[in-house]
Design an enzyme around this catalytic site. Structure first.
Site, PDB file in Angstrom:
ATOM      1  N   CYS A   2       0.868  -1.170   0.000  1.00  0.00           N
ATOM      2  CA  CYS A   2       0.000   0.000   0.000  1.00  0.00           C
ATOM      3  C   CYS A   2       0.904   1.219   0.000  1.00  0.00           C
ATOM      4  O   CYS A   2       2.095   1.112   0.288  1.00  0.00           O
ATOM      5  CB  CYS A   2      -0.862   0.024   1.263  1.00  0.00           C
ATOM      6  SG  CYS A   2      -1.782  -1.491   1.494  1.00  0.00           S
ATOM      7  N   ARG A  27       1.419   1.497  -5.921  1.00  0.00           N
ATOM      8  CA  ARG A  27       1.577   0.558  -4.808  1.00  0.00           C
ATOM      9  C   ARG A  27       0.253  -0.090  -4.401  1.00  0.00           C
ATOM     10  O   ARG A  27       0.224  -0.960  -3.526  1.00  0.00           O
ATOM     11  CB  ARG A  27       2.166   1.278  -3.588  1.00  0.00           C
ATOM     12  CG  ARG A  27       3.528   1.888  -3.833  1.00  0.00           C
ATOM     13  CD  ARG A  27       4.029   2.564  -2.583  1.00  0.00           C
ATOM     14  NE  ARG A  27       4.266   1.600  -1.532  1.00  0.00           N
ATOM     15  CZ  ARG A  27       5.397   0.942  -1.336  1.00  0.00           C
ATOM     16  NH1 ARG A  27       6.410   1.178  -2.130  1.00  0.00           N
ATOM     17  NH2 ARG A  27       5.516   0.074  -0.360  1.00  0.00           N
ATOM     18  N   TRP A  74      -3.923  -1.822  -1.381  1.00  0.00           N
ATOM     19  CA  TRP A  74      -3.922  -3.042  -2.203  1.00  0.00           C
ATOM     20  C   TRP A  74      -4.372  -4.119  -1.239  1.00  0.00           C
ATOM     21  O   TRP A  74      -3.634  -4.511  -0.346  1.00  0.00           O
ATOM     22  CB  TRP A  74      -2.502  -3.304  -2.716  1.00  0.00           C
ATOM     23  CG  TRP A  74      -2.402  -4.339  -3.769  1.00  0.00           C
ATOM     24  CD1 TRP A  74      -2.550  -4.163  -5.114  1.00  0.00           C
ATOM     25  CD2 TRP A  74      -2.085  -5.731  -3.586  1.00  0.00           C
ATOM     26  NE1 TRP A  74      -2.369  -5.351  -5.765  1.00  0.00           N
ATOM     27  CE2 TRP A  74      -2.082  -6.325  -4.858  1.00  0.00           C
ATOM     28  CE3 TRP A  74      -1.808  -6.523  -2.483  1.00  0.00           C
ATOM     29  CZ2 TRP A  74      -1.814  -7.666  -5.050  1.00  0.00           C
ATOM     30  CZ3 TRP A  74      -1.540  -7.862  -2.666  1.00  0.00           C
ATOM     31  CH2 TRP A  74      -1.539  -8.424  -3.940  1.00  0.00           C
ATOM     32  N   ASN A 100       0.853   0.046   6.185  1.00  0.00           N
ATOM     33  CA  ASN A 100       1.272  -0.775   5.045  1.00  0.00           C
ATOM     34  C   ASN A 100       1.977  -1.987   5.630  1.00  0.00           C
ATOM     35  O   ASN A 100       2.878  -1.846   6.446  1.00  0.00           O
ATOM     36  CB  ASN A 100       2.223   0.044   4.155  1.00  0.00           C
ATOM     37  CG  ASN A 100       2.868  -0.806   3.072  1.00  0.00           C
ATOM     38  OD1 ASN A 100       2.298  -1.819   2.652  1.00  0.00           O
ATOM     39  ND2 ASN A 100       4.041  -0.395   2.627  1.00  0.00           N
ATOM     40  N   GLY A 101       1.557  -3.189   5.222  1.00  0.00           N
ATOM     41  CA  GLY A 101       2.176  -4.414   5.745  1.00  0.00           C
ATOM     42  C   GLY A 101       1.100  -5.394   6.157  1.00  0.00           C
ATOM     43  O   GLY A 101      -0.057  -5.261   5.726  1.00  0.00           O
ATOM     44  N   GLU A 487      11.465 -13.092 -19.971  1.00  0.00           N
ATOM     45  CA  GLU A 487      11.101 -11.734 -19.556  1.00  0.00           C
ATOM     46  C   GLU A 487      10.041 -11.149 -20.499  1.00  0.00           C
ATOM     47  O   GLU A 487       9.089 -10.509 -20.049  1.00  0.00           O
ATOM     48  CB  GLU A 487      12.362 -10.859 -19.503  1.00  0.00           C
ATOM     49  CG  GLU A 487      12.157  -9.392 -19.201  1.00  0.00           C
ATOM     50  CD  GLU A 487      11.396  -9.088 -17.905  1.00  0.00           C
ATOM     51  OE1 GLU A 487      11.172 -10.002 -17.102  1.00  0.00           O
ATOM     52  OE2 GLU A 487      10.998  -7.924 -17.736  1.00  0.00           O
ATOM     53  N   LYS A 491       6.279  -9.867 -19.352  1.00  0.00           N
ATOM     54  CA  LYS A 491       5.757  -8.511 -19.638  1.00  0.00           C
ATOM     55  C   LYS A 491       4.394  -8.605 -20.305  1.00  0.00           C
ATOM     56  O   LYS A 491       3.474  -7.882 -19.979  1.00  0.00           O
ATOM     57  CB  LYS A 491       6.683  -7.755 -20.597  1.00  0.00           C
ATOM     58  CG  LYS A 491       7.886  -7.012 -20.125  1.00  0.00           C
ATOM     59  CD  LYS A 491       7.755  -5.993 -19.065  1.00  0.00           C
ATOM     60  CE  LYS A 491       7.681  -6.588 -17.707  1.00  0.00           C
ATOM     61  NZ  LYS A 491       8.832  -6.690 -16.921  1.00  0.00           N
ATOM     62  N   GLU A 494       1.640  -9.638 -17.867  1.00  0.00           N
ATOM     63  CA  GLU A 494       1.359  -8.600 -16.869  1.00  0.00           C
ATOM     64  C   GLU A 494       0.463  -7.487 -17.362  1.00  0.00           C
ATOM     65  O   GLU A 494      -0.466  -7.090 -16.670  1.00  0.00           O
ATOM     66  CB  GLU A 494       2.680  -7.915 -16.486  1.00  0.00           C
ATOM     67  CG  GLU A 494       3.406  -8.498 -15.350  1.00  0.00           C
ATOM     68  CD  GLU A 494       4.633  -7.650 -15.073  1.00  0.00           C
ATOM     69  OE1 GLU A 494       5.488  -7.502 -15.979  1.00  0.00           O
ATOM     70  OE2 GLU A 494       4.736  -7.136 -13.968  1.00  0.00           O
ATOM     71  N   HIS A 510       9.912 -31.490 -27.291  1.00  0.00           N
ATOM     72  CA  HIS A 510       9.687 -32.386 -26.152  1.00  0.00           C
ATOM     73  C   HIS A 510       8.320 -32.155 -25.514  1.00  0.00           C
ATOM     74  O   HIS A 510       8.137 -32.490 -24.346  1.00  0.00           O
ATOM     75  CB  HIS A 510      10.823 -32.230 -25.134  1.00  0.00           C
ATOM     76  CG  HIS A 510      12.151 -32.536 -25.731  1.00  0.00           C
ATOM     77  ND1 HIS A 510      12.590 -33.832 -25.921  1.00  0.00           N
ATOM     78  CD2 HIS A 510      13.108 -31.733 -26.241  1.00  0.00           C
ATOM     79  CE1 HIS A 510      13.778 -33.794 -26.507  1.00  0.00           C
ATOM     80  NE2 HIS A 510      14.113 -32.524 -26.708  1.00  0.00           N
ATOM     81  N   LYS A 607       3.322  -2.584  -7.290  1.00  0.00           N
ATOM     82  CA  LYS A 607       4.726  -2.414  -7.651  1.00  0.00           C
ATOM     83  C   LYS A 607       5.672  -3.156  -6.731  1.00  0.00           C
ATOM     84  O   LYS A 607       6.637  -3.746  -7.173  1.00  0.00           O
ATOM     85  CB  LYS A 607       5.056  -0.918  -7.671  1.00  0.00           C
ATOM     86  CG  LYS A 607       6.459  -0.583  -8.127  1.00  0.00           C
ATOM     87  CD  LYS A 607       6.623  -0.830  -9.602  1.00  0.00           C
ATOM     88  CE  LYS A 607       8.032  -0.584 -10.100  1.00  0.00           C
ATOM     89  NZ  LYS A 607       8.263  -1.266 -11.384  1.00  0.00           N
TER      90      LYS A 607
HETATM   91  C1  F6R Z   1       7.582  -7.451 -13.466  1.00  0.00           C
HETATM   92  C2  F6R Z   1       7.719  -6.991 -12.128  1.00  0.00           C
HETATM   93  C3  F6R Z   1       7.822  -7.996 -11.033  1.00  0.00           C
HETATM   94  C4  F6R Z   1       9.024  -7.613 -10.144  1.00  0.00           C
HETATM   95  C5  F6R Z   1       9.093  -8.533  -8.922  1.00  0.00           C
HETATM   96  C6  F6R Z   1      10.292  -8.239  -8.058  1.00  0.00           C
HETATM   97  O1  F6R Z   1       7.453  -6.410 -14.372  1.00  0.00           O
HETATM   98  O2  F6R Z   1       7.752  -5.830 -11.904  1.00  0.00           O
HETATM   99  O3  F6R Z   1       7.951  -9.283 -11.519  1.00  0.00           O
HETATM  100  O4  F6R Z   1      10.187  -7.724 -10.897  1.00  0.00           O
HETATM  101  O5  F6R Z   1       7.924  -8.372  -8.156  1.00  0.00           O
HETATM  102  O6  F6R Z   1      10.265  -6.925  -7.596  1.00  0.00           O
HETATM  103  P1  F6R Z   1      11.556  -6.246  -6.978  1.00  0.00           P
HETATM  104  O7  F6R Z   1      12.566  -6.153  -8.063  1.00  0.00           O
HETATM  105  O8  F6R Z   1      11.102  -4.920  -6.499  1.00  0.00           O
HETATM  106  O9  F6R Z   1      12.024  -7.158  -5.877  1.00  0.00           O
END
Ligand code: F6R
Length: 612
Positions: A2, A27, A74, A100-101, A487, A491, A494, A510, A607
């Protein structure tokens, strides 16, 4: 997960709080709220949904209070709703809290308070906190500073993670904050002070910050900030000056933060390289002082992270094994922490986290530390939790990343890991100088090459237009291109909500080839001259089954029948991911835009993932 903001000073609090919340929406964005002290009464306004809904509450602009706390949520405990939104207040309407937590023992605390006659109106874990503060405030605390002591007694009962802000109409000029395993910073102004989960939320007001430590309390008024340790002994704290320009948190004419951050990559890479790399000179990693004796003793390296950061780690593994010949494993943090990995004092553990707050990555770091390994954190956020735990820290210096989908942080992590591998190889003398110089020159060329890639985006846009309504896609690559395929696939999932899978191209036969049917989209990444022929054969297999193909390559491809080929500049194969990922970032972006989605705030995602 949050975002929290706080203000106490000489201005109207509400605009500062709302602006801060808008910056922190990445967040969490399922509900938002504020509490201020208006005419000596707590006044709470909150609403389900985005901060815009909060802004639209009638009368919010008329609040004149100069102190307040705010939250964007969140949901973890309790569905997104007005009653579950923060701030939460106690039964007597005297204490308002944003948090937050996660409070792990909130059931117990709720039972305890219920027995004492308290009732609850939300399903949140947070609501126990203002009620506990009230309970301790009423019961048995006779000290002068009852407010701080009551907060401290309540916090002593909490198990879990928290960044907490508390205000009370009994102390209308005072804001109390405390944190454990959740981020919180305090911005110092003139006659006013600010609080936020993240620096960017208050960067337009100040560049002077206090980074609160775990179990540290701050009592904040307009013209003072007092710090206390866990026994409430007062201590002083140094201000850190954050040199970022406030415009780094604006969109600067881009439609979305994600697009802005994709286009920032030439510059963010320049910042990551900084003064570390010069041709003909040894890489400069004096800040971590890892010695030859220590490295000679190392038997293995673990790179541990989540999501995109873990994908950056996969490229790092390739670089470290190639240049340093040290066996290197990449682990998902949530797996690593529970799988009893073999760790001893001959193990170096590298943890990558853009936010520096990811709960699993931090727990995995603490595990390795407890077993005697040295830990190195790679993070983008100064003073973040992971950097406080690790033995060594390297910053990516990519600048604030606001879009939920990580782009520039990934490329900066990859560059930093490759530079680290070069450094370790120089210390160990495990690679030829020529090879290292070639790699350094490739890294130094990256910003200009990235600019060239970002100048040519028509093909990607057109391809996105053709395929945006599909339901499944496949990403194929070999070696380092497979890391990029993973990766690229993440993306796409997401931000466009399209199901996709990444496969090592050689694995296709396979099993996965059974999924390839007429019209399905397959994206191939081909950047390694040694493997290109093999990858082409794999892609021909999908073409002959009717797949539509997009190929990203830096090789000359003759006589192929792929639908779209995107050419990227040639470079050393270790750094190729930094160029080949960019068309994939853009592809996801344009697919998402074609679908009319909110690119920066994809559903169900926040995030930084500060819970397990
Ligand atoms: C993908 C993304 C997530 C973060 C993951 C780790 O676009 O943003 O997969 O990479 O949650 O986050 P950090 O790097 O902040 O530990």
């Amino acid at each position: 997960m949050c975002g929290i903001v706080g203000y106490v000073g000489n201005k109207k609090a509400v605009p500062v709080l709302i602006d801060g919340l808008c910056c922190l929406e990445y967040r969490g964005y399922d509900s938002a709220g504020i509490a201020v002290i208006e005419n000596n009464q707590l006044c709470v306004m909150k609403e389900k949904g985005r901060v815009d809904n909060l802004k639209a509450i009638s009368g919010i602009d008329d609040l004149n209070s100069t102190i307040g706390i705010a939250h964007t949520r969140w949901a973890t405990h309790g569905k997104p709703s007005q009653e579950n939104a923060h701030p939460q207040i106690d039964n007597s309407n005297q204490f308002a809290v944003v948090h937050n937590g996660i409070i792990e023992n909130y059931h117990e605390l709720r039972d305890f308070l219920t027995q004492k006659g308290y009732h609850f109106v939300s399903q949140t874990d947070t609501e126990v906190i203002p009620n506990l503060i009230h309970y301790y405030y009423q019961n048995g605390i006779t000290d002068e500073d009852k407010f701080l002591r009551a907060v401290k007694s309540a916090v002593d009962d909490l198990k879990g993670s928290y960044a907490i802000e508390v205000i009370s109409n009994l102390f209308p000029n005072r804001l109390i904050v405390v944190r454990k395993d959740s981020p919180l910073v305090i911005g110092k102004g003139k006659g006013e002070n600010f609080v936020a989960s993240d620096i960017p939320a208050i960067l337009s007001h100040t560049k002077d910050f206090y980074l609160l430590d775990d179990n540290e309390y701050a009592v904040i008024e307009g013209d003072s900030v007092h710090f206390f340790d866990n026994s409430l002994s007062e201590h002083s704290k140094a201000v850190r000056i954050i040199e970022w320009d406030a415009t780094v948190v604006e969109k600067n004419g881009y439609e979305d933060y994600m697009l802005k951050e994709i286009y920032e990559q030439p510059n963010s890479i320049r910042e990551t390289i900084g003064a570390r790399l010069k041709l003909g000179e040894k890489c400069d990693f004096d800040d971590i002082a890892i010695t030859k004796e220590y490295l000679n003793n190392i038997r293995q390296i673990y790179i541990v992270a989540c999501g995109t950061a873990m994908h950056a780690g996969l490229v790092g593994k390739n670089a470290i094994e190639k240049l340093c010949h040290i066996p290197t494993q990449v682990d998902i943090a949530s797996e690593f922490r529970y799988r009893e990995p073999i760790i001893d004092d001959k193990t170096l553990c590298i943890y990558i986290s853009q936010s520096g707050e990811t709960a699993d990555t931090i727990a995995a770091l603490k595990l390795a530390k407890s077993k005697g390994a040295k830990t190195l954190a790679i993070s983008n956020v100064m003073g973040s939790s992971i950097t406080r735990e690790a033995d060594y820290t390297l910053y990516t210096h990519a600048g604030p990343e606001i879009a939920v989908a990580s782009t520039k942080a990934y490329t900066s992590q990859v560059v930093l890991l490759i530079m680290l591998a070069i450094h370790l190889a120089e210390v160990l003398k495990s690679a030829q100088t020529e090879e290292l110089e070639d790699l350094k020159s490739a890294i130094l060329n990256l910003p200009a090459q990235l600019e060239a890639v970002l100048d040519e985006t028509e093909e990607v846009k057109n391809f996105a237009k053709r395929i945006y309504s599909e339901h499944d896609m496949y990403f194929l690559g070999r070696g380092i291109d497979y890391c990029v395929a993973m990766e690229g696939s993440l993306k796409l999932k997401e931000i466009s909500y399209i199901h996709s899978e990444a496969y090592a191209a050689g694995e296709l036969k396979h099993g996965p080839i059974a999924l390839i049917e007429n019209g399905v989209t397959v994206i191939g990444i081909l950047t390694n001259s040694h493997l290109v022929e093999k990858s082409i054969s794999n892609l021909q297999e999908v073409v002959s089954r009717g797949a539509k193909t997009l190929v990203i390559t830096n090789q000359k491809l003759n006589n192929t029948n792929f639908n779209t080929i995107i050419n990227i500049p040639e470079t050393n194969s270790l750094v190729s991911p930094i160029l080949s990922i960019v068309p994939l970032q853009l592809l996801s972006y344009y697919i998402s835009k074609n679908k009319g989605l909110d690119v920066d705030k994809p559903i169900n995602l926040a995030k930084s993932v500060t819970v397990e």
